[in-house]
Enzyme design. Structure first.
Site, PDB file in Angstrom:
ATOM      1  N   SER A  14      -0.864 -22.372 -26.601  1.00  0.00           N
ATOM      2  CA  SER A  14      -1.857 -21.670 -25.792  1.00  0.00           C
ATOM      3  C   SER A  14      -2.733 -22.665 -25.059  1.00  0.00           C
ATOM      4  CB  SER A  14      -2.727 -20.773 -26.679  1.00  0.00           C
ATOM      5  OG  SER A  14      -3.710 -20.109 -25.916  1.00  0.00           O
ATOM      6  N   CYS A  63      -9.245 -12.775 -32.879  1.00  0.00           N
ATOM      7  CA  CYS A  63      -8.328 -11.641 -32.703  1.00  0.00           C
ATOM      8  C   CYS A  63      -8.531 -10.564 -33.756  1.00  0.00           C
ATOM      9  CB  CYS A  63      -6.879 -12.130 -32.729  1.00  0.00           C
ATOM     10  SG  CYS A  63      -6.468 -13.224 -31.361  1.00  0.00           S
ATOM     11  N   THR A  91       5.052 -12.563 -11.489  1.00  0.00           N
ATOM     12  CA  THR A  91       4.908 -13.784 -10.718  1.00  0.00           C
ATOM     13  C   THR A  91       4.278 -14.882 -11.578  1.00  0.00           C
ATOM     14  OG1 THR A  91       4.639 -12.513  -8.688  1.00  0.00           O
ATOM     15  CG2 THR A  91       3.877 -14.803  -8.655  1.00  0.00           C
TER      16      THR A  91
END
Length: 379
Positions: free
Chosen positions: A197, A320, A235
């Site tokens: 990440s 999280c 994209t």
């Protein structure tokens, strides 16, 4: 504000932000387009892919850019499992994985897979013998995090990798917290896949990567997807990726020097903490930038809010999991009670943290806990 929540997210570096801005202006073409603007973006994207692979001692063909670590985990795991499910329906993981991995395996159980959740000891360390005992003829894959994001315990990844390779079992590791903090070598660890990440290493949010060994087959999750060799649709975020790789190179270049500095900060704080605070995690195998603590008879939410009131930003665990009522799965897995798990707080360090910050943080803890207990506290 003294910011001590780097394991949740880091501020973007000036260098990464500068690269993001320049690439946004000069390489704005879609990397899949065939005109020159698209070709320029594609060439930059492939350069980034190669540079990131080199940091992992892997092949550029194995890098797939994603929107972050959670997506990298779920896509890598599902792509590998779907491609190898003819072998059986058994999967192995641990009781202390990041929520993105834990939720994924709960989903797999709902789809008919048999999942073994390996226990850890009271320091959060996994026993290699337990991995060996869990292996079956029908085992497809094992997913074991490189290190825990709440207490920082580092797992014996190399020994586990050798064992799994000997038994022809795929091996995935969540390396989000360890990349740029301790060395990662795909060849040495015998990893088939891993996740990374950007925003944990001073890069932009919304960017990450999965690595899948090019020799290992995987199955696209959405048919006819063209981006990232079919790994994910959408994209490609070339500016974000360029900034991510810029940050990755910077942190990996400074990995030893910064690691030593952070270790000194951690040791100084530990030596200055009041005596009623317990350190959670392994004393030998740990990430220096993460310090998990538990304060007897004081809920972590109270400690966090009081520290914030005094200008120190800490957390009560993984970002999280914020908002959930249940105690931390990691702390429960160490053998702690629900009440003890709710006492947990996490401090995590980064580039901007100084020795003066550590002194001030220790003073805040003494003041907060002194007010709570109504008396002075001992170091």
């Amino acid at each position: 504000m003294i910011y001590l929540d780097y394991a949740a997210t880091t501020p973007i570096s000036d260098e990464a932000l500068d690269v993001y801005t320049k690439v946004s202006k000069s390489f704005f073409g879609n990397a899949n387009s065939l005109h020159d603007a698209g070709s320029d973006a594609f060439q930059l994207l492939e350069t980034c892919r190669e540079e990131l692979a080199n940091l992992l001692h892997g092949a550029k063909e194995g890098i797939y850019f994603t929107s972050g670590g959670s997506e990298a985990n779920s896509l890598a795991l599902s792509s590998l499992i779907d491609a190898h499910k003819e072998k059986g329906n058994h999967l192995i993981t641990t009781a202390t994985e990041h929520s993105s991995v834990d939720h994924f395996f709960k989903k797999m159980e709902g789809e008919g897979f048999d999942v073994t959740y390996l226990p850890v000891d009271d320091s959060g360390r996994l026993a290699v013998d337990d991995v060996e005992d869990a292996i079956r003829e029908t085992t497809i894959l094992a997913s074991i995090h490189h290190a825990n994001g709440e207490i920082g315990t580092v797992q014996p990844i190399e020994a586990i990798g050798n064992l799994l390779q000997e038994n022809n079992i795929l091996f995935h590791a969540d390396c989000v917290q360890t990349f740029g903090k301790i060395p990662i070598d795909l060849r040495q660890f015998k990893l088939d896949s891993l996740s990374l990440s950007s925003h944990k290493i001073y890069g932009p949010k919304g960017v990450g990567a999965a690595y899948i060994d090019p020799k290992v087959k995987w199955q696209p999750q959405i048919p006819h997807t063209t981006h990232e060799s079919g790994f994910r649709p959408g994209t490609v975020n070339v500016p974000g990726i360029a900034a991510f790789v810029t940050s990755a190179k910077a942190v990996c270049d400074a990995i030893m020097k910064e690691g030593e500095r952070i270790t000194e900060l951690r040791a100084k704080l530990m030596a200055s903490l009041p005596s009623m605070i317990t350190v959670e995690g392994d004393e030998t195998h740990f990430l220096p930038h993460i310090l998990g603590l538990r304060i007897a008879n004081v809920e972590g939410q109270y400690t966090m809010l009081e520290c914030n009131r005094h200008g120190v930003a800490i957390s009560t665990g993984s970002a999280c999991q914020v908002g959930k009522q249940e105690p931390s799965r990691t702390i429960k897995a160490l053998g702690r009670t629900d009440a003890e798990a709710k006492q947990f707080i996490r401090l995590s360090f980064g580039k901007q943290v100084t020795m003066e910050d550590i002194d001030q943080t220790a003073a805040v803890f003494r003041e907060v806990l002194g007010a709570y207990f109504g008396e002075g506290v001992r170091v």
